[in-house]
Write a protein that holds these residues in place. Sequence first.
Motif, PDB file in Angstrom:
ATOM      1  N   ALA A 125     -16.733  51.243  86.018  1.00 44.98           N
ATOM      2  CA  ALA A 125     -15.302  51.318  85.661  1.00 44.98           C
ATOM      3  C   ALA A 125     -14.494  50.389  86.566  1.00 44.98           C
ATOM      4  CB  ALA A 125     -14.808  52.747  85.787  1.00 44.98           C
ATOM      5  N   ALA A 126     -14.876  50.332  87.845  1.00 50.52           N
ATOM      6  CA  ALA A 126     -14.178  49.453  88.792  1.00 50.52           C
ATOM      7  C   ALA A 126     -14.369  47.993  88.392  1.00 50.52           C
ATOM      8  CB  ALA A 126     -14.714  49.687  90.194  1.00 50.52           C
ATOM      9  N   ARG A 127     -15.600  47.640  88.023  1.00 52.41           N
ATOM     10  CA  ARG A 127     -15.871  46.256  87.600  1.00 52.41           C
ATOM     11  C   ARG A 127     -15.078  45.907  86.347  1.00 52.41           C
ATOM     12  NH1 ARG A 127     -22.362  46.872  88.360  1.00 52.41           N
ATOM     13  NH2 ARG A 127     -22.401  46.675  90.626  1.00 52.41           N
ATOM     14  N   LEU A 128     -15.022  46.886  85.428  1.00 53.77           N
ATOM     15  CA  LEU A 128     -14.274  46.648  84.184  1.00 53.77           C
ATOM     16  C   LEU A 128     -12.783  46.467  84.495  1.00 53.77           C
ATOM     17  CD1 LEU A 128     -14.252  46.538  81.092  1.00 53.77           C
ATOM     18  CD2 LEU A 128     -14.083  49.016  81.049  1.00 53.77           C
ATOM     19  N   ALA A 129     -12.262  47.354  85.340  1.00 49.55           N
ATOM     20  CA  ALA A 129     -10.839  47.252  85.701  1.00 49.55           C
ATOM     21  C   ALA A 129     -10.570  45.923  86.413  1.00 49.55           C
ATOM     22  CB  ALA A 129     -10.450  48.420  86.596  1.00 49.55           C
ATOM     23  N   ALA A 130     -11.522  45.507  87.265  1.00 48.13           N
ATOM     24  CA  ALA A 130     -11.352  44.230  87.970  1.00 48.13           C
ATOM     25  C   ALA A 130     -11.321  43.082  86.976  1.00 48.13           C
ATOM     26  CB  ALA A 130     -12.497  44.042  88.963  1.00 48.13           C
ATOM     27  N   VAL A 136      -5.217  47.757  91.167  1.00 46.48           N
ATOM     28  CA  VAL A 136      -5.063  49.093  91.777  1.00 46.48           C
ATOM     29  C   VAL A 136      -6.118  50.043  91.215  1.00 46.48           C
ATOM     30  CG1 VAL A 136      -3.481  51.018  92.114  1.00 46.48           C
ATOM     31  CG2 VAL A 136      -2.609  48.677  92.110  1.00 46.48           C
ATOM     32  N   ALA A 137      -6.284  49.980  89.877  1.00 41.15           N
ATOM     33  CA  ALA A 137      -7.270  50.869  89.244  1.00 41.15           C
ATOM     34  C   ALA A 137      -8.675  50.535  89.742  1.00 41.15           C
ATOM     35  CB  ALA A 137      -7.196  50.713  87.730  1.00 41.15           C
ATOM     36  N   ARG A 144     -13.785  55.915  94.259  1.00 37.72           N
ATOM     37  CA  ARG A 144     -14.429  57.066  93.616  1.00 37.72           C
ATOM     38  C   ARG A 144     -15.937  56.859  93.556  1.00 37.72           C
ATOM     39  NH1 ARG A 144     -10.948  58.642  88.291  1.00 37.72           N
ATOM     40  NH2 ARG A 144      -8.897  58.420  89.209  1.00 37.72           N
ATOM     41  N   ALA A 145     -16.325  55.599  93.344  1.00 36.86           N
ATOM     42  CA  ALA A 145     -17.764  55.305  93.290  1.00 36.86           C
ATOM     43  C   ALA A 145     -18.398  55.537  94.659  1.00 36.86           C
ATOM     44  CB  ALA A 145     -17.989  53.868  92.831  1.00 36.86           C
TER      45      ALA A 145
END
Lengths: 380, 573
Positions: A125-130, A136-137, A144-145
Amino acid sequence: MSTVSSIPGTVHRRGLPIVRLSVAVAGVIAALFAVDMSLEKTEQGELAAQALRADRNGESLLAQGRAPDAVDAFRKAHALERENVKYELDLIQALMAAGKLQEAQPLMTDILEEQSNDGEANLIAARLAAKEGHIVAADSYYHRAIYGGWPNNVAQHQIQTRLELIEFLTQRGKQNEILAELLPLQEQVAKNAGLQPEVARLFLIAGSPGRAADVFHQLIRAQPKDFTNYAGLGEAELALGDFRAAHNAFANALARNSKNPTLKERLEFANLLSNLDPTVRWLSAQDKYSRTVQILQMASTDLTQCLTNHPQSGNDATTQLLSKAQTALSSSPPKQQVNEVAESNLNLAQQIWRTRVSACGSGAAPDEEALPLIMDKLAQ
Amino acid sequence: MPNRSLRGKLWNWTGFRAREDQVTILLSVVIGVIVGLTVVAFILLTGRLATRMYPPESAVWRRFFVPIIGTLVSGFLLYKYFPNARGSGIPQAKFALFIQDGYIGLKTIIGKFLCCSITLASGIALGREGPSVQIGAGIASVLARRYGLSKATVKALVPVGCSAALAAAFNTPIAAVLFSLEEILGDLHAPVIGSVVLSSATSWMVLHLILGDEPLFHVPAYQLVNPAEFGVYAILGVVGGLASVCFVKLLLRLRVWFRQLPAATAWAQPAVGGLLMGILALMRPEVLGVGYDYVDRVLTGDFPIKVVVILAVMKIIATPTCYSSGNAGGIFGPSLFIGAMVGGSVGYAAHMVLPNMTANPGAYALVGMGTAFAGIVRTPLTSVIMIFEMTRDYSIIVPLMISNLISFFISQQLQREPIYEALALQEGVYLPTGESRDELEGIHVGEVMLTNVDPLPETAHLVEAKAFFDEYACHAWPVGQKNNLVGMVSSHQIETADDDVNVVGELLGTTHDYPFIHADHPASYALERMGSNGVDAIPVVSRANIHQMFGVVRLNDILAKYGVAGVPGVLAK
């Protein structure tokens, strides 16, 4: 045995006795249930095998850089075994690789709704948000990871995730945030010698050369024959402004790996800076003056080049500054005023550098790397 | 006898004979369990067989030959052993309910299960839901009869079985209840609603126990991007309605054509569907089978528009051909497939023209499924609830209602009879439908008709006919025999007949059209039919065969039933 119904209007007067019929019905239910369970088990087994094949095919395609084909393969695996989170995460990663972020997002949302504390899900999810530019997300998902659940090798996953987060922050020049991540990371990898050089390198990036130097000193004590530790220390000393110590570190590195051309270049560079440094103790007034002239010359040339590239940044003040520098460079001061003129030159050089930074930023070409380091030293 | 005494005690204890309603409730649960288990077995078996027929990465030749061989095998079985197992199963369940007092034989259930498994596994473009309904109705019928329940109860349990079957087949318990009431019974207020709900819920629980909580389709969360999208959904309703009409008309015409072929070819006719499937599958393998996997892909918006359009057209041709050629299988599943493809096509087009104002094409595919279902099956309420239950996305309801109602309206205007009614009519069977429910209210014709009367023989002399009219105090009467009604004659025709006309048969037209009514019609409807046909008596005929006369209903008898005096012969002309 048959029976006779007594109710009027029945369709069949003859039928099985109620008890026997009910037992037969129960038997049919039991048999059907057994058949269903057996069929279901067979189906699950076959579907799981098909899904695994499709997932492996997808992994192979993704490794070959064939993201769109990998998406199809992972999609098939996911369709066959929907409850398998790994297949869904693989699909999301393939979609990201294929640039289909919009399609990946709802899948990701679904997973996070069910597995909000899953480390791997949050990492993806972090990679996708990046990728989507949601900084921020992304930062939040990375954290969270790090603190989420991992099935095994928890510490290893946490370290890798934190390193990825630092890389992400580095790309965005977030030095304070990098440092905030590095401190717990340093603690976490204290016993992992393999990761210490990386931590030290990251401290340098985070603008904390003192911590980097400390780590390299520890590494040198542990592995005195490893030239990379000396090289790293040299870089840290350069950043700290201790050009003499940097020179010594690079010389030590070269002594352990004499054929390394990069080390030679860095040693020469450290030497250059040592010879340029006007703050060295016991320097004669004349030597100090001549070094300030060199620095002023470098700063003046740098600003001129900057204004050539960014003419809109030029104004009367910059023209005056350059004019002043030209005057200072062309005049030769009387012997008793050399020290004052040297200080004046340094002040002027710093003014020019500040103008240059505001006009063109603080970045410098590799061959002009000396000036920023000297200026940092002067600012100290 | 001690045995008989024990049985008697047991019956008394259960209240079996005295309280049949309680038994019906209990049996509804049992039906729900057995039907649920059977339908789950049907789903799993067809799925596993299909995987055997078309293993992953299998050779291309399979796509051509497997449908042909499968249809030949099932065609032979249907012809030789299970003639009642052909087709969808919905009309057959309705025949059983309205004509055969709820009777469906065990052989038909076995035949339906076996032949449909072969047909569907071989990749024929038909669905498993219709057959499941007939299997469910059959199980209910067999159980009710084995327990020696009354005719009325056996009939009442048929929709209970239908509901259980559909709940398990589609994983949609509410829609199953609605379908049983809206389509099978044609009455949303039917007294069996409690049993229908109970069996549906039980069957759904069985499904979940074995297969888990997976919806039939997986849909990304739907969002209305812009209010202007409602306009696009209205356009989708129009397109979906037109596609539905094309599908239904093609199916009915092809069926007429196949029915005209020599009876001896009946065993081979299903292979025509198999051959067509083989040819189409060589071009696009996605057309094989019910195609829910591909529906799932369209719903996620990940299918090229060209493929989506091609699949919609192929399925609109393939399913009617497979069905009309006599294969066993339903049209529910294909309706959803066609709807998804049509919806996806409209969605792609809308997204190309208005990219910032429209949702992903998947949302349109989702609504399209309901649109086609409403247009083809003509159960708008069921279709809305069914799509909602399948997707579990409440926000889709309003666009779905807009689209469905437009599609339903267009389908109703361009194709008068709903598909199942039209299919029954081709069999010569007149079934009541939801649309004709109003016709069935009030005093029934059966309560006022004369049963111990015969039609006028065709050979009766005109003088005899006049005497006949005087005897029965009316001015029109059916002509023919009780099992072969051929027309009607009125006193006005006799009075104005040419001199060379001697017998009644000579007064009948060549078309042999005549007004008729069924015993379960309300008397008020009989009055309407009398008025529109200018007669004061009308034959009451069988729903299964309009040439079979059960009796005659007269104007005076109806008026007397309503408590008013008869108005002597003003209508006969």
